[in-house]
Design an enzyme around this catalytic site. Structure first.
Site, PDB file in Angstrom:
ATOM      1  N   LYS A 159      -3.856 -10.400  -6.622  1.00 53.01           N
ATOM      2  CA  LYS A 159      -5.200 -10.679  -6.102  1.00 53.01           C
ATOM      3  C   LYS A 159      -6.223  -9.690  -6.659  1.00 53.01           C
ATOM      4  O   LYS A 159      -5.884  -8.556  -7.005  1.00 53.01           O
ATOM      5  CB  LYS A 159      -5.204 -10.679  -4.565  1.00 53.01           C
ATOM      6  CG  LYS A 159      -5.208  -9.325  -3.910  1.00 53.01           C
ATOM      7  CD  LYS A 159      -5.654  -9.425  -2.444  1.00 53.01           C
ATOM      8  CE  LYS A 159      -5.924  -8.029  -1.907  1.00 53.01           C
ATOM      9  NZ  LYS A 159      -6.631  -7.960  -0.662  1.00 53.01           N
ATOM     10  N   LYS A 204       0.833  -1.213   0.000  1.00 55.82           N
ATOM     11  CA  LYS A 204       0.000   0.000   0.000  1.00 55.82           C
ATOM     12  C   LYS A 204       0.861   1.255   0.000  1.00 55.82           C
ATOM     13  O   LYS A 204       0.442   2.289  -0.521  1.00 55.82           O
ATOM     14  CB  LYS A 204      -0.980  -0.016   1.172  1.00 55.82           C
ATOM     15  CG  LYS A 204      -1.996  -1.140   1.032  1.00 55.82           C
ATOM     16  CD  LYS A 204      -3.415  -0.773   1.392  1.00 55.82           C
ATOM     17  CE  LYS A 204      -4.344  -1.845   0.844  1.00 55.82           C
ATOM     18  NZ  LYS A 204      -5.704  -1.792   1.299  1.00 55.82           N
ATOM     19  N   LYS A 233     -10.516  -4.606  -4.300  1.00 53.48           N
ATOM     20  CA  LYS A 233     -11.504  -3.526  -4.392  1.00 53.48           C
ATOM     21  C   LYS A 233     -10.917  -2.247  -4.945  1.00 53.48           C
ATOM     22  O   LYS A 233     -11.557  -1.498  -5.638  1.00 53.48           O
ATOM     23  CB  LYS A 233     -11.958  -3.175  -2.975  1.00 53.48           C
ATOM     24  CG  LYS A 233     -13.107  -3.911  -2.443  1.00 53.48           C
ATOM     25  CD  LYS A 233     -13.623  -3.116  -1.239  1.00 53.48           C
ATOM     26  CE  LYS A 233     -13.740  -4.009  -0.028  1.00 53.48           C
ATOM     27  NZ  LYS A 233     -12.634  -3.919   0.886  1.00 53.48           N
TER      28      LYS A 233
HETATM   29  P1  ATP Z   1      -8.542  -3.126  -0.585  1.00 58.99           P
HETATM   30  O1  ATP Z   1      -8.362  -3.278  -2.062  1.00 58.99           O
HETATM   31  O2  ATP Z   1      -9.255  -1.863  -0.186  1.00 58.99           O
HETATM   32  O3  ATP Z   1      -7.320  -3.402   0.205  1.00 58.99           O
HETATM   33  P2  ATP Z   1      -9.624  -5.769  -0.420  1.00 58.99           P
HETATM   34  O4  ATP Z   1     -10.375  -6.076  -1.666  1.00 58.99           O
HETATM   35  O5  ATP Z   1      -8.306  -6.388  -0.247  1.00 58.99           O
HETATM   36  O6  ATP Z   1      -9.592  -4.208  -0.173  1.00 58.99           O
HETATM   37  P3  ATP Z   1     -10.453  -6.146   2.309  1.00 58.99           P
HETATM   38  O7  ATP Z   1     -11.529  -5.346   2.904  1.00 58.99           O
HETATM   39  O8  ATP Z   1      -9.063  -5.783   2.635  1.00 58.99           O
HETATM   40  O9  ATP Z   1     -10.600  -6.173   0.751  1.00 58.99           O
HETATM   41  O10 ATP Z   1     -10.662  -7.697   2.619  1.00 58.99           O
HETATM   42  C1  ATP Z   1     -11.810  -8.272   3.166  1.00 58.99           C
HETATM   43  C2  ATP Z   1     -11.694  -9.778   3.198  1.00 58.99           C
HETATM   44  O11 ATP Z   1     -11.717 -10.272   1.856  1.00 58.99           O
HETATM   45  C3  ATP Z   1     -10.422 -10.324   3.824  1.00 58.99           C
HETATM   46  O12 ATP Z   1     -10.726 -11.496   4.560  1.00 58.99           O
HETATM   47  C4  ATP Z   1      -9.566 -10.673   2.659  1.00 58.99           C
HETATM   48  O13 ATP Z   1      -8.652 -11.716   2.944  1.00 58.99           O
HETATM   49  C5  ATP Z   1     -10.608 -11.150   1.666  1.00 58.99           C
HETATM   50  N1  ATP Z   1     -10.153 -10.951   0.287  1.00 58.99           N
HETATM   51  C6  ATP Z   1      -9.868  -9.761  -0.295  1.00 58.99           C
HETATM   52  N2  ATP Z   1      -9.503  -9.942  -1.581  1.00 58.99           N
HETATM   53  C7  ATP Z   1      -9.567 -11.287  -1.795  1.00 58.99           C
HETATM   54  C8  ATP Z   1      -9.303 -12.114  -2.931  1.00 58.99           C
HETATM   55  N3  ATP Z   1      -8.921 -11.593  -4.074  1.00 58.99           N
HETATM   56  N4  ATP Z   1      -9.470 -13.445  -2.809  1.00 58.99           N
HETATM   57  C9  ATP Z   1      -9.875 -13.972  -1.653  1.00 58.99           C
HETATM   58  N5  ATP Z   1     -10.141 -13.261  -0.542  1.00 58.99           N
HETATM   59  C10 ATP Z   1      -9.993 -11.933  -0.595  1.00 58.99           C
END
Ligand code: ATP
Ligand code: LTN
Length: 338
Positions: free
Chosen positions: A198, A116, A201
């Protein structure tokens, strides 16, 4: 038989934008069955989301959308405690105490912090570095045994364990040392455009991400454009390290159509990528549509959402207050006379 004390589960998602298929398959979907067996708390971690610049009005909207989505995905406010992190002020207060038993070097090493910091080079704020301590606070406040998360969060849960053990050995036994609950298959859904990274969001490339709120046409369009591979073996739908795009789509298909990945490979044997991608789209749409319908109805009933959140915050506060009072006592703070 005496009432058995159920083990506790805690997890959360940040209201940072549109929730992705990765969040759903890797996290939220795996939480619903846990409600039958454990004492669960599911939180919308709004304080965490402030570590990256947010537009206040959007943050408010995303937070309520996420609460509605939790319920639409099957989290039941009568079975679990559903709440917003900032409604329980003990999260931020415990984080301060935990800061004093966390080393800067530990936080500097965190992969998410490094990623980040690279992505938001103009805003490497203290909150971004401190993020895992606030997360440890979320978990430890509730004497949580199990933390269901995707693979990317394992390092943070391990840090929460280290912090708990360090505090316990310095001040005597106080915290439960938590463990990760990783789902076997959905724990890492990849980007559609860069399938070694990955699905996230906050990815600026909209085509890389399927949002839970994407309509059927958008899902189909994004999947048709998904990167598969550049080899000439274009008719071979199979999992392989050198085919991360195809492997990711097979994984998504198997999770959405509820078949094993072996079964999915057999289904698409000899079929072209076009056919395969359309089938993945059908499977994803059939999972998303009912969730979208339920979320829409819930968002129209603000009164209901407010009642759920009020009750959730009250129930969570009750547990959090007890833990924080115990921690304050252990570290030597003079209790306030009321
Ligand atoms: P950001 O992009 O804002 O960091 P993010 O998409 O990584 O957000 P989080 O809110 O950080 O989402 O994660 C929420 C949950 O979703 C966590 O348990 C994380 O491990 C899971 N998660 C996020 N992205 C993935 C993915 N691509 N595959 C599986 N699990 C995920
Ligand atoms: N960092 C987590 C969200 C999160 C969380 C938690 C998950 C904040 N606090 C406590 C489990 C337990 C993420 O998914 N990015």
């Amino acid at each position: 038989m005496a009432d058995e004390v159920k083990k506790r589960v805690f997890s959360g998602v940040q209201p940072t934008g549109k929730v992705t298929l990765g969040n759903y398959l890797g996290a939220i979907r795996n939480w619903t069955p846990l409600q039958e067996q454990y004492d669960c708390l599911f939180c919308v971690v709004d304080l965490h989301s402030l570590t990256v610049a947010q537009v206040p009005a959007e943050l408010r909207k995303n937070t309520l959308n996420l609460v509605a989505l939790y319920i639409a995905c099957g989290l039941d406010p009568d079975k679990s405690i559903l709440f917003i992190q900032s409604h329980v002020h003990e999260h931020a207060e415990l984080a301060w105490i935990l800061d004093t038993v966390t080393y800067v070097g530990e936080l500097n090493r965190m992969t998410q912090f490094k990623d980040k910091s690279r992505k938001h080079a103009d805003n490497i704020n203290m909150g971004l570095m401190n993020y895992p301590v606030l997360m440890a606070s979320d978990i430890l406040l509730y004497r949580t045994q199990y933390v269901p998360v995707g693979k990317d969060q394992v390092q943070h849960v391990e840090l929460a364990r280290d912090i708990a053990e360090r505090f316990n050995s310095r001040y005597s036994d106080t915290f439960v040392v938590p463990e990760c609950l990783l789902s076997r298959t959905g724990s890492s859904i990849k980007s559609l455009q860069e399938p070694t990274a990955k699905m996230s969001k906050s990815d600026p490339n909209d085509n890389a991400v399927i949002s839970i709120t994407d309509d059927a046409d958008t899902v189909r369009r994004k999947l048709r454009r998904a990167v598969t591979d550049s080899d000439t073996d274009a008719h071979c739908v199979r999992r392989s390290e050198d085919k991360p795009g195809v492997s990711n789509l097979l994984n998504i298909y198997s999770l959405c159509a509820d078949v094993s990945t072996d079964e999915a490979e057999r289904l698409f044997e000899g079929k072209g990528y076009g056919y395969f991608k359309d089938a993945v789209a059908d499977a994803v749409i059939s999972v998303l549509q009912p969730i979208q319908d339920r979320q829409r109805i819930l968002l129209e009933d603000k009164g209901y959402l407010e009642t759920v959140l009020k009750r959730g915050a009250e129930r969570a506060s009750h547990i959090a207050q007890n833990t924080l009072a115990k921690v304050y006592r252990k570290v030597g703070l003079v209790p306030q006379i009321r």
